[in-house]
Design an enzyme around this catalytic site. Structure first.
Site, PDB file in Angstrom:
ATOM      1  N   MET A 190       0.721  -1.317  -0.087  1.00 34.80           N
ATOM      2  CA  MET A 190      -0.063  -0.176  -0.003  1.00 34.80           C
ATOM      3  C   MET A 190       0.733   1.348   0.057  1.00 34.80           C
ATOM      4  O   MET A 190       1.280   1.641   0.926  1.00 34.80           O
ATOM      5  CB  MET A 190      -0.812  -0.085   1.363  1.00 34.80           C
ATOM      6  CG  MET A 190      -2.013   0.996   1.084  1.00 34.80           C
ATOM      7  SD  MET A 190      -1.947   2.359   2.420  1.00 34.80           S
ATOM      8  CE  MET A 190      -0.565   3.115   2.600  1.00 34.80           C
ATOM      9  N   PRO A 191       1.378   1.764  -1.319  1.00 28.40           N
ATOM     10  CA  PRO A 191       1.941   2.892  -1.084  1.00 28.40           C
ATOM     11  C   PRO A 191       1.137   4.061  -1.078  1.00 28.40           C
ATOM     12  O   PRO A 191       0.251   4.244  -1.455  1.00 28.40           O
ATOM     13  CB  PRO A 191       2.545   2.852  -2.504  1.00 28.40           C
ATOM     14  CG  PRO A 191       1.877   2.086  -3.380  1.00 28.40           C
ATOM     15  CD  PRO A 191       1.162   0.976  -2.504  1.00 28.40           C
TER      16      PRO A 191
END
Length: 140
Positions: free
Chosen positions: A1-2
């Site tokens: 999850m950037p």
């Protein structure tokens, strides 16, 4: 999850902003192999005098189309990062007419304990986030 943040010079229309964010998400999906619903983006506009990005003496000329991309996320391989740089530049050129010389990247790496997606919980370390994408070798 950037978490992907965009710092830009003000003046783009809502449609131009949507195209930029969509292009960036396609590049994230391609390079980092995250689920499509892992989309966390912040778009921040600055007056021209408040966003300064010179060429560091390497001959890169900037324009008002400048996009500074800051990615905060878990560890990625060098190959994934380079794939992301190239793919986002390609997407921005194709979808937004932003030249690669106007795209600056910075990636900040953190660990599972550095994330809470809400409710005061550290979902990564509590085992709540179990998406298959996080089983990728780059995340171990």
């Amino acid at each position: 999850m950037p978490l992907v943040r965009f710092d830009v010079v003000e003046g783009r229309s809502d449609n131009e902003i949507k195209n930029l964010l969509d292009a960036a998400h396609r590049a994230v999906l391609f390079a980092f192999q995250v689920p499509e619903s892992d989309r966390y983006q912040i778009y921040h506009e600055h007056p021209p005098s408040r966003l300064v990005a010179e060429d560091t003496g390497i001959g890169i000329r900037r324009t008002r189309n400048l996009v500074v991309v800051s990615v905060t996320g878990r560890e990625r391989t060098q190959e994934m990062k380079e794939k992301f740089y190239a793919e986002l530049c390609r997407e921005l050129k194709k979808s937004c007419s932003i030249d690669p010389n106007d795209v600056i990247f910075s990636i900040i790496t953190n660990c599972a304990a550095d994330w809470s997606f809400g409710n005061g919980k550290a979902q990564f370390i509590k085992g709540i986030v179990t998406s298959l994408s996080y089983q990728h070798p780059a995340f171990k």
